[in-house]
Design a protein around this motif. Structure first.
Motif, PDB file in Angstrom:
ATOM      1  N   PHE A   3      -3.974 -28.254 -22.742  1.00 58.95           N
ATOM      2  CA  PHE A   3      -5.127 -28.252 -23.632  1.00 58.95           C
ATOM      3  C   PHE A   3      -5.564 -29.659 -24.023  1.00 58.95           C
ATOM      4  N   ILE A   4      -4.633 -30.596 -24.041  1.00 58.34           N
ATOM      5  CA  ILE A   4      -5.019 -31.999 -24.236  1.00 58.34           C
ATOM      6  C   ILE A   4      -5.863 -32.453 -23.046  1.00 58.34           C
ATOM      7  N   SER A   5      -5.421 -32.075 -21.836  1.00 57.40           N
ATOM      8  CA  SER A   5      -6.197 -32.410 -20.635  1.00 57.40           C
ATOM      9  C   SER A   5      -7.570 -31.762 -20.683  1.00 57.40           C
ATOM     10  N   LEU A   6      -7.615 -30.496 -21.103  1.00 58.29           N
ATOM     11  CA  LEU A   6      -8.899 -29.814 -21.219  1.00 58.29           C
ATOM     12  C   LEU A   6      -9.804 -30.559 -22.205  1.00 58.29           C
ATOM     13  N   PHE A   7      -9.252 -30.949 -23.338  1.00 57.68           N
ATOM     14  CA  PHE A   7     -10.031 -31.659 -24.356  1.00 57.68           C
ATOM     15  C   PHE A   7     -10.645 -32.929 -23.764  1.00 57.68           C
TER      16      PHE A   7
ATOM     17  N   ILE B 194      -4.908 -26.430 -14.337  1.00 60.58           N
ATOM     18  CA  ILE B 194      -4.461 -27.550 -15.170  1.00 60.58           C
ATOM     19  C   ILE B 194      -3.118 -27.202 -15.805  1.00 60.58           C
ATOM     20  N   GLY B 195      -3.002 -25.973 -16.303  1.00 58.85           N
ATOM     21  CA  GLY B 195      -1.746 -25.528 -16.918  1.00 58.85           C
ATOM     22  C   GLY B 195      -0.594 -25.508 -15.927  1.00 58.85           C
ATOM     23  N   MET B 196      -0.859 -25.037 -14.714  1.00 61.27           N
ATOM     24  CA  MET B 196       0.187 -25.030 -13.682  1.00 61.27           C
ATOM     25  C   MET B 196       0.625 -26.451 -13.356  1.00 61.27           C
ATOM     26  N   ASN B 197      -0.336 -27.350 -13.229  1.00 59.67           N
ATOM     27  CA  ASN B 197       0.021 -28.739 -12.935  1.00 59.67           C
ATOM     28  C   ASN B 197       0.881 -29.328 -14.052  1.00 59.67           C
TER      29      ASN B 197
ATOM     30  N   THR C  80      -9.800 -20.019 -14.120  1.00 62.56           N
ATOM     31  CA  THR C  80      -9.073 -20.477 -12.940  1.00 62.56           C
ATOM     32  C   THR C  80      -8.834 -21.980 -13.019  1.00 62.56           C
ATOM     33  N   TRP C  81      -9.867 -22.709 -13.380  1.00 67.03           N
ATOM     34  CA  TRP C  81      -9.763 -24.166 -13.504  1.00 67.03           C
ATOM     35  C   TRP C  81      -8.730 -24.544 -14.566  1.00 67.03           C
TER      36      TRP C  81
ATOM     37  N   THR D   1     -11.248 -21.032  -3.514  1.00 66.85           N
ATOM     38  CA  THR D   1     -12.161 -22.076  -3.995  1.00 66.85           C
ATOM     39  C   THR D   1     -11.386 -23.219  -4.629  1.00 66.85           C
ATOM     40  N   LEU D   2     -10.424 -22.873  -5.465  1.00 66.32           N
ATOM     41  CA  LEU D   2      -9.663 -23.880  -6.198  1.00 66.32           C
ATOM     42  C   LEU D   2      -8.810 -24.750  -5.288  1.00 66.32           C
ATOM     43  N   THR D   3      -8.205 -24.132  -4.277  1.00 63.26           N
ATOM     44  CA  THR D   3      -7.321 -24.885  -3.384  1.00 63.26           C
ATOM     45  C   THR D   3      -8.044 -25.411  -2.151  1.00 63.26           C
ATOM     46  N   LYS D   4      -9.328 -25.048  -2.025  1.00 61.76           N
ATOM     47  CA  LYS D   4     -10.167 -25.526  -0.915  1.00 61.76           C
ATOM     48  C   LYS D   4      -9.612 -25.130   0.453  1.00 61.76           C
ATOM     49  N   VAL D   5      -9.170 -23.866   0.548  1.00 62.37           N
ATOM     50  CA  VAL D   5      -8.741 -23.306   1.833  1.00 62.37           C
ATOM     51  C   VAL D   5      -9.442 -21.959   2.005  1.00 62.37           C
ATOM     52  N   SER D   6      -9.355 -21.416   3.203  1.00 61.23           N
ATOM     53  CA  SER D   6     -10.034 -20.146   3.476  1.00 61.23           C
ATOM     54  C   SER D   6      -9.333 -18.977   2.783  1.00 61.23           C
ATOM     55  N   LEU D   7     -10.083 -17.891   2.620  1.00 56.75           N
ATOM     56  CA  LEU D   7      -9.542 -16.680   2.017  1.00 56.75           C
ATOM     57  C   LEU D   7      -8.336 -16.172   2.815  1.00 56.75           C
TER      58      LEU D   7
END
Length: 195
Positions: free
Chosen positions: A61-65, A84-87, A79-80, A158-164
Motif C-alpha cells: 500500500f505504500i507502493s500504491l500510494f 504489487i502485493g505479490m512482489n 490485478t495490478w 495481460t499482467l505477465t505479458k504472455v499469451s493466454l
C-alpha cells in the motif's frame, strides 16, 4: 461520513485511483478498505508468516500510494495491486534466511489440545510454502495469482505479458509440480490398525 460511505463506496476502483491522484485522500482509504484483506491473504500464502505478510501488505500500500499515478488501466486495478502485493511478499521471502521454517507463533494463544492441531496446520502451510518456493518463478506467479488471488487467466496474461495459452500451461504445470513435491509428504502410511 455519508459522503465517504455512499459515494466512494459506489465508485469503481479505477475512479478511486483517478480521484486519489487528483488529491482526494479518502479515495485511497476506500481502496485500502476494499483490498487489504485480499492482499494480506495472498502475502500470507506466499510468506507463510503472519508478520511478514503484514509487512508485505503495508509495503504494497505504500507502493500504491507512491505509484498510483502510474496505473494505466491495462488490467483491472485489483490485478495490478495484487501483483504489487505479490512482489512485496516475494521480497520478504528473499530477505528471509534460505530455510523455510514453520513458525506456529500462535501457540501461546491456544489451549494444549488446539496447539497440536495448529502445529499440524502450520506444518502443512510450511510444506506448501516450501513447495511453492521450489517452483520456477513463472509457474509460482501464475499459480498464486490464479489459485490464491482468483485473478482470471486473461488478466494474468495481460499482467505477465504472455499469451493466454502460456498462462494456462504455466498454471497446469505449476499445479502438477506442486502435487509431485507435496505427494511424498502426504502419502498415506500403511495402517497401523491392521492385523
Amino acid at each position: 461520513m455519508d459522503h465517504f460511505d455512499g459515494e466512494l463506496g459506489q465508485a469503481s476502483d479505477e475512479d478511486l485511483v483517478r480521484r486519489f491522484t487528483a488529491g482526494e485522500e479518502a479515495a485511497f482509504s476506500e481502496l485500502m478498505r476494499r483490498h487489504e484483506d485480499k492482499v494480506f491473504a495472498m502475502a500470507y500464502r506466499i510468506t507463510g508468516d503472519r508478520t511478514e505478510a503484514l509487512d508485505a501488505t503495508q509495503e504494497a500500500f505504500i507502493s500504491l500510494f507512491r505509484r498510483a499515478a502510474s496505473f494505466r488501466g491495462e488490467s483491472a486495478f485489483s490485478t495490478w495491486l495484487y501483483r504489487i502485493g505479490m512482489n512485496s511478499a516475494y521480497d520478504a521471502v528473499r530477505r528471509r534466511r534460505p530455510t523455510l521454517e514453520a513458525r506456529p507463533d500462535i501457540d501461546h494463544e491456544l489451549g494444549a489440545s488446539e496447539t497440536s492441531t495448529m502445529e499440524e496446520v502450520a506444518g502443512i502451510r510450511s510444506d506448501i510454502a516450501g513447495a511453492l518456493a521450489l517452483l520456477p518463478l513463472e509457474y509460482r506467479e501464475a499459480v498464486v495469482m490464479h489459485d490464491l488471488g482468483d485473478i482470471p487467466y486473461e488478466e494474468i496474461a495481460t499482467l505477465t505479458k504472455v499469451s493466454l495459452g502460456t498462462v494456462k500451461s504455466r498454471i497446469s504445470r505449476g499445479r502438477r509440480r506442486l502435487a509431485e513435491l507435496l505427494e511424498p509428504s502426504y502419502r498415506p502410511e500403511t495402517s497401523k490398525d491392521q492385523g
